[in-house]
Design an enzyme around this catalytic site. Structure first.
Site, mmCIF file in Angstrom:
data_model
loop_
_atom_site.group_PDB
_atom_site.id
_atom_site.type_symbol
_atom_site.label_atom_id
_atom_site.label_comp_id
_atom_site.label_asym_id
_atom_site.label_seq_id
_atom_site.Cartn_x
_atom_site.Cartn_y
_atom_site.Cartn_z
ATOM 1 N N LYS A 1 -11.447 -4.245 -1.704
ATOM 2 C CA LYS A 1 -11.619 -3.448 -2.631
ATOM 3 C C LYS A 1 -11.870 -4.295 -4.138
ATOM 4 O O LYS A 1 -12.233 -3.814 -5.080
ATOM 5 C CB LYS A 1 -10.523 -2.390 -2.391
ATOM 6 N N ARG B 1 -0.355 4.720 -4.111
ATOM 7 C CA ARG B 1 -0.160 4.360 -3.148
ATOM 8 C C ARG B 1 0.738 5.186 -1.941
ATOM 9 O O ARG B 1 0.859 4.762 -0.714
ATOM 10 C CB ARG B 1 0.545 3.032 -3.046
ATOM 11 N N ARG C 1 -8.848 -15.472 3.021
ATOM 12 C CA ARG C 1 -9.112 -15.032 1.552
ATOM 13 C C ARG C 1 -8.614 -16.020 0.418
ATOM 14 O O ARG C 1 -7.574 -16.712 0.751
ATOM 15 C CB ARG C 1 -8.475 -13.683 1.400
ATOM 16 N N ARG D 1 -3.032 -16.179 -1.782
ATOM 17 C CA ARG D 1 -2.323 -15.057 -2.198
ATOM 18 C C ARG D 1 -0.888 -15.264 -1.508
ATOM 19 O O ARG D 1 -1.068 -15.270 -0.019
ATOM 20 C CB ARG D 1 -2.543 -13.752 -2.305
ATOM 21 N N ARG E 1 2.202 -5.045 5.322
ATOM 22 C CA ARG E 1 1.374 -4.233 4.469
ATOM 23 C C ARG E 1 0.572 -3.075 5.108
ATOM 24 O O ARG E 1 0.317 -2.015 4.688
ATOM 25 C CB ARG E 1 0.479 -5.265 3.769
#
Ligand code: AMP
Length: 216
Positions: free
Chosen positions: A14, A89, A128, A163, A174
């Protein structure tokens, strides 16, 4: 232009899609994750709380997010449309967001749900990398999205970093948080007839095409 909201599981892309929308449509990108990552650098009690919560993969307290979202959306640059990503969220935040929109005189706009399976995400998560200078996003596990030189940004030459929450352990937490807390808001927006679904198991370009068809 209509406002845009992204709903997607962690690592669904996203952030990348939001960047593409910003580039093409020149609207601000409001990411609660980005704002919280900034706060996490602060040498204060709240900085420390946010830093620890982010690293654990849990959500930060709702009250912290409400104020920062309302303050940011109230700024002049959001009046002609914005992308909100990472908020709401959970259902409480979705109800609160409805109130914030009403106070500001905005509409929810297009709610874009990026649908993608967990096993595809697990493969992506460890690859990532982000540029610490310009925020460009790469994935070293995806040949189409690897930087030309290891750890160096193609766009600006900045250093790439991972990250702190991009590891499998934090991802599992998560993802579980997403399933339990965030997935119920999909129904909230489906009922309001504003939910648009895109297939997230595709190339960055093809996902963006699907998104463009919605916002055009
Ligand atoms: P993201 O960049 O959207 O994946 O967000 C990274 C992390 O920031 C999440 O795992 C949460 O810890 C925190 N976060 C972002 N947005 C919210 C929110 N709306 N409510 C609570 N925590 C959030």
């Amino acid at each position: 232009m209509k406002n845009i909201m992204f709903i997607a599981p962690p690592a669904a892309g996203k952030g990348t899609q939001a960047e593409l929308v910003v580039e093409k449509y020149h609207i601000p990108h409001i990411s609660t994750g980005d704002i919280l990552r900034e706060i996490s650098k602060e040498d204060s009690e709240i900085g420390e709380y946010v830093r620890e919560t982010l690293a654990s993969g849990q959500l930060v307290k709702d009250e912290i997010t409400y104020q920062l979202v309302e303050d940011r959306l109230g700024k002049e640059d959001c009046k002609n449309g914005y992308i909100i990503d990472g908020f709401p969220r959970n259902l409480e935040q979705a109800y609160k967001y409805d109130e914030i929109l009403e106070r500001l005189g905005y509409e929810v706009g297009n709610v874009i749900y990026i649908n993608i399976e967990k096993k595809v995400l697990e493969k992506r998560i460890t690859g990532r990398r982000l540029c610490e200078n310009c925020g460009a996003i790469y994935n070293i596990n995806d040949p189409k999205n690897t930087p030309k030189e290891e750890s160096v940004c193609d766009e600006c030459g900045g250093k790439l970093y991972q990250r702190s929450d991009d590891n499998l352990e934090s991802f599992q937490t998560r993802y579980q948080t997403y399933e339990e807390k965030t997935a119920p808001i999909i129904e909230h927006y489906r009922k309001q007839n504003v939910l648009k679904e895109v297939n997230g198991d595709d190339t960055v370009e093809n996902i963006f095409k699907q998104i463009e068809d919605i916002i055009k």
